[in-house]
Design an enzyme around this catalytic site. Structure first.
Site, PDB file in Angstrom:
ATOM      1  N   ASP A   8       0.876  -1.167   0.000  1.00 29.33           N
ATOM      2  CA  ASP A   8       0.000   0.000   0.000  1.00 29.33           C
ATOM      3  C   ASP A   8       0.924   1.231   0.000  1.00 29.33           C
ATOM      4  O   ASP A   8       2.101   1.121   0.345  1.00 29.33           O
ATOM      5  CB  ASP A   8      -0.867  -0.024   1.265  1.00 29.33           C
ATOM      6  N   ASP A  10      -0.246   5.110   0.753  1.00 25.03           N
ATOM      7  CA  ASP A  10      -0.572   6.108   1.778  1.00 25.03           C
ATOM      8  C   ASP A  10      -0.597   5.486   3.170  1.00 25.03           C
ATOM      9  O   ASP A  10      -1.337   4.536   3.419  1.00 25.03           O
ATOM     10  CB  ASP A  10      -1.925   6.761   1.471  1.00 25.03           C
TER      11      ASP A  10
HETATM   12  C1  XBP Z   1      -5.600   6.050   0.786  1.00 20.43           C
HETATM   13  C2  XBP Z   1      -6.694   6.849   0.247  1.00 20.43           C
HETATM   14  C3  XBP Z   1      -6.475   7.835  -0.839  1.00 20.43           C
HETATM   15  C4  XBP Z   1      -5.799   9.116  -0.491  1.00 20.43           C
HETATM   16  C5  XBP Z   1      -6.027  10.129  -1.587  1.00 20.43           C
HETATM   17  O1  XBP Z   1      -6.054   4.710   1.035  1.00 20.43           O
HETATM   18  O2  XBP Z   1      -7.824   6.650   0.625  1.00 20.43           O
HETATM   19  O3  XBP Z   1      -7.750   8.179  -1.297  1.00 20.43           O
HETATM   20  O4  XBP Z   1      -6.312   9.612   0.730  1.00 20.43           O
HETATM   21  O5  XBP Z   1      -5.714   9.686  -2.840  1.00 20.43           O
HETATM   22  P1  XBP Z   1      -5.074   3.440   0.983  1.00 20.43           P
HETATM   23  P2  XBP Z   1      -6.559  10.213  -4.125  1.00 20.43           P
HETATM   24  O6  XBP Z   1      -3.809   3.808   1.692  1.00 20.43           O
HETATM   25  O7  XBP Z   1      -5.841   2.370   1.711  1.00 20.43           O
HETATM   26  O8  XBP Z   1      -4.825   3.057  -0.461  1.00 20.43           O
HETATM   27  O9  XBP Z   1      -7.057  11.597  -3.802  1.00 20.43           O
HETATM   28  O10 XBP Z   1      -5.576  10.207  -5.272  1.00 20.43           O
HETATM   29  O11 XBP Z   1      -7.702   9.270  -4.361  1.00 20.43           O
HETATM   30 MG    MG Z   2      -2.957   3.122   3.441  1.00 22.15          MG
END
Ligand code: XBP
Ligand code: MG
Length: 227
Positions: A8, A10
């Site tokens: 993953d 973020d």
């Molecule tokens: C992370 C997210 C993403 C970011 C924003 O979830 O939910 O939506 O907050 O990215 P994970 P975008 O780590 O579970 O993948 O604005 O590009 O959608």
């Molecule tokens: Mg995440």
């Protein structure tokens, strides 16, 4: 045996959610929308994965008409990339784990809800390389119709790796991520992040404070022993 690691982005590779939040807020201000997401609001909204989906959800929750989400999100993505270009640190252990996995001949993949340009911005900021030089496979954002907690993005990453779920290990920081990885049949290691530390990680193979080698669970420790 272990043939690939799937990350993953973020919260797992780096603590990016404050940069996302600021970028959302800036795009709202520019559009004169009168929206502002504080930390508590954002923590709640993170349960909806995907930035565009999150904005639509917020409009719905607050009984407002949906704004031009496509345009807002495009601006948000530009702002986010500019912020990351000013500097971003990987979480402890990530750089060494990626190096060790490479040395051990493992393949590296990304399975993320975040938009593809954000993966590129992170790779440039943290590795000074293009994302496809760091990762063999990238599955990101709108490449699948259903975002996490649906399993689709992990299923796509596995298909691109050409591997069965049993040959890979996933790394996540959130409950939605654990559900997605488990849904694809993957074992998943969790490093809780700032916004996710209180979540329920039931189903995880291990929950560890960081990806530093002292915490590596099996089968990772064995696969990377001696590299
Ligand atoms: C992370 C997210 C993403 C970011 C924003 O979830 O939910 O939506 O907050 O990215 P994970 P975008 O780590 O579970 O993948 O604005 O590009 O959608
Ligand atoms: Mg995440």
């Amino acid at each position: 045996t272990l043939a690939a690691l799937i990350f993953d982005v973020d919260g797992t590779l780096a603590e990016t959610e404050e940069a996302h939040r600021h970028a959302f807020n800036l795009s709202f201000a520019e559009a004169g929308l009168g929206w502002h997401w504080d930390r508590d609001t954002y923590r709640r909204l993170l349960r909806t994965t995907g930035g565009k989906e999150r904005m639509r959800r917020y409009a719905q929750e607050t009984g407002q008409p949906a704004p031009d989400v496509t345009a807002l999100h495009a601006r948000k993505t530009e702002t986010y990339a500019r912020q990351l270009a000013q500097g971003l640190a990987l979480r402890p252990g990530v750089a060494d784990l990626v190096t060790a996995a490479r040395a051990a001949g493992l393949r590296l993949a990304v399975a993320t809800t975040t938009s593809a340009p954000n993966v590129q911005a992170l790779a440039r900021a943290c590795w000074d390389r293009d994302a496809d030089q760091v990762f063999d496979v990238i599955a990101a954002g709108d490449e699948v119709p259903r975002k996490k907690p649906a399993a689709d993005i992990y299923t796509l990453a596995l298909a691109r790796l050409g591997l069965p779920a049993g040959a890979a290990l996933a790394f996540e920081d959130s409950r939605n991520g654990v559900l997605a990885a488990r849904g694809a049949g993957l074992r998943v290691v969790v490093t809780p992040a700032l916004y996710t530390e209180a979540e329920d990680f039931t189903g995880a193979l291990a929950v560890i404070p960081s990806l530093e080698s002292a915490h590596w669970p099996e089968p990772l420790a064995t696969a990377l022993a001696g590299v």
